[in-house]
Design a protein around this motif. Structure first.
Motif, mmCIF file in Angstrom:
data_model
loop_
_atom_site.group_PDB
_atom_site.id
_atom_site.type_symbol
_atom_site.label_atom_id
_atom_site.label_comp_id
_atom_site.label_asym_id
_atom_site.label_seq_id
_atom_site.Cartn_x
_atom_site.Cartn_y
_atom_site.Cartn_z
ATOM 1 N N SER A 212 0.835 -1.207 0.000
ATOM 2 C CA SER A 212 0.000 0.000 0.000
ATOM 3 C C SER A 212 0.866 1.252 0.000
ATOM 4 N N ARG A 213 1.928 1.217 0.764
ATOM 5 C CA ARG A 213 2.843 2.360 0.829
ATOM 6 C C ARG A 213 3.508 2.604 -0.527
ATOM 7 N N ILE A 214 3.848 1.533 -1.232
ATOM 8 C CA ILE A 214 4.445 1.671 -2.561
ATOM 9 C C ILE A 214 3.491 2.394 -3.503
ATOM 10 N N GLY A 215 2.214 2.030 -3.480
ATOM 11 C CA GLY A 215 1.238 2.717 -4.319
ATOM 12 C C GLY A 215 1.191 4.194 -4.035
ATOM 13 N N ALA A 216 1.238 4.554 -2.744
ATOM 14 C CA ALA A 216 1.183 5.963 -2.372
ATOM 15 C C ALA A 216 2.460 6.701 -2.753
ATOM 16 N N VAL A 217 3.614 6.081 -2.544
ATOM 17 C CA VAL A 217 4.897 6.726 -2.834
ATOM 18 C C VAL A 217 5.063 6.978 -4.327
ATOM 19 N N PHE A 218 4.722 5.984 -5.140
ATOM 20 C CA PHE A 218 4.949 6.100 -6.581
ATOM 21 C C PHE A 218 3.749 6.648 -7.341
ATOM 22 N N GLY A 219 2.587 6.716 -6.711
ATOM 23 C CA GLY A 219 1.413 7.228 -7.401
ATOM 24 C C GLY A 219 0.799 6.236 -8.361
ATOM 25 N N LEU A 220 0.857 4.957 -8.037
ATOM 26 C CA LEU A 220 0.348 3.899 -8.906
ATOM 27 C C LEU A 220 -1.067 3.492 -8.515
ATOM 28 N N ASP A 221 -1.853 3.099 -9.504
ATOM 29 C CA ASP A 221 -3.205 2.590 -9.276
ATOM 30 C C ASP A 221 -3.300 1.093 -9.563
ATOM 31 N N LEU A 222 -2.812 0.675 -10.727
ATOM 32 C CA LEU A 222 -2.774 -0.730 -11.112
ATOM 33 C C LEU A 222 -1.307 -1.158 -11.107
ATOM 34 N N TYR A 223 -0.928 -2.068 -10.212
ATOM 35 C CA TYR A 223 0.491 -2.401 -10.118
ATOM 36 C C TYR A 223 0.696 -3.738 -9.416
ATOM 37 N N GLY A 224 1.918 -4.232 -9.513
ATOM 38 C CA GLY A 224 2.316 -5.449 -8.828
ATOM 39 C C GLY A 224 3.649 -5.245 -8.146
#
Length: 310
Positions: free
Chosen positions: A225-237
């Motif tokens: 979840s933190r990775i999504g917030a840091v990088f600004g990603l919505d769809l990711y792995g």
């Protein structure tokens, strides 16, 4: 809605994203498909027209599609994922710096243009994992046990079966190997939900672990979840290894395969429509519970679905 998918040649026969395109078309949306590697594209006119609700990218790292996506973003068009977020994870050296600066558990990372330069890394850091900074799909990832192995032909430019997998071309990164069971944990984020799967590590090809969905540990969920917030990603792995000191992030991918995600095609299609309507933005992520029903998927046919294809 009207969507434009940028699909690299490597994915022209893959279910992800072609099944998603078929699903969106079956739901009544117009999907234009652009093949960046084999098309003449009137880029300025197509983008300036602004006739698409969102542009969606599914390409290999280093492919031409990202430039087109960034062009769309530069004039204020919605992109999935956000073009700036994709650039941040496509370059693995850049991604490692960003992640470590934000306190995410990423190995110490070294960069060089030639694998032989990594011989200067202290012997205590070996074995190393060496891979291209713009690599994808496990391409050209090598486990190097000793500094002497860095001089082996397999790590020379153009090495690999038939001269493919050019480990020595472009920027390389090296990270100390994290001892683990030989099984990677792959966590996918789609529609704000997280799904965990396990699979054999490309560094341990001799293991036979079936790829399957597994429970998501709470500490891993917080990291992803933190990775999504840091990088600004919505769809990711995110690829995670469970080392002796806890979870370690070894790779981040925008728009991955979403294998083992229940009803992945419908979920990804729904997420794309939501982002097209609202603009790319990182939703609050939650660990997914047991699989739930989604809309019935349209059987995949041959070729690209109805819609304009360039």
């Amino acid at each position: 809605m009207k969507l434009c998918f940028l699909v690299e040649e490597q994915y022209r026969h893959d279910g992800m994203p072609l099944d998603v395109i078929r699903q969106l078309t079956a739901w009544g949306h117009q999907v234009d498909v652009v093949w960046p590697g084999r098309s003449l594209i009137p880029i300025s006119e197509a983008i300036q027209a602004g006739s698409h609700d969102a542009w969606v990218l599914k390409t290999v790292s280093g492919g031409p599609g990202l430039t087109l996506l960034e062009a769309a973003a530069s004039v204020g068009l919605t992109t999935v994922n956000d073009a700036r977020a994709i650039r941040g994870v496509r370059d693995k050296a850049l991604a490692a710096v960003i992640a470590r600066s934000q306190g995410l558990p990423v190995p110490v990372t070294y960069a060089a243009s030639r694998a032989q330069e990594f011989a200067a890394i202290p012997a205590s850091e070996f074995p190393l994992v060496v891979k291209p900074a713009d690599g994808s799909s496990g391409r050209a990832v090598r486990l190097v046990a000793t500094p002497e192995e860095l001089m082996a032909p397999a790590l020379e430019p153009g090495a690999g079966p038939g001269g493919a997998d050019p480990v020595g071309e472009g920027m390389l990164i090296a990270q100390p190997y994290v001892a683990n069971s030989g099984t990677d944990l792959k966590v996918y984020c789609v529609g704000g939900e997280l799904y965990a799967t396990e699979r054999c590590s490309p560094l341990h090809p001799g293991r036979t672990v079936p790829e399957r969905r597994v429970p998501l540990p709470a500490d891993v969920a917080r990291i992803v979840s933190r990775i999504g917030a840091v990088f600004g990603l919505d769809l990711y792995g995110v690829d995670i290894v469970l080392g002796p000191d806890g979870p370690i992030v070894v790779d981040i991918n925008d728009f991955p395969s979403f294998r083992q995600v229940p009803d992945a095609v419908a979920r990804v299609a729904d997420a794309i429509l939501h982002l097209a309507r609202t603009g790319a933005g990182v939703p609050e992520t939650v660990a997914a519970s047991s699989p739930t029903s989604a809309r019935t998927l349209v059987p995949a046919g041959s070729g690209v679905p109805a819609g304009h294809v360039r």
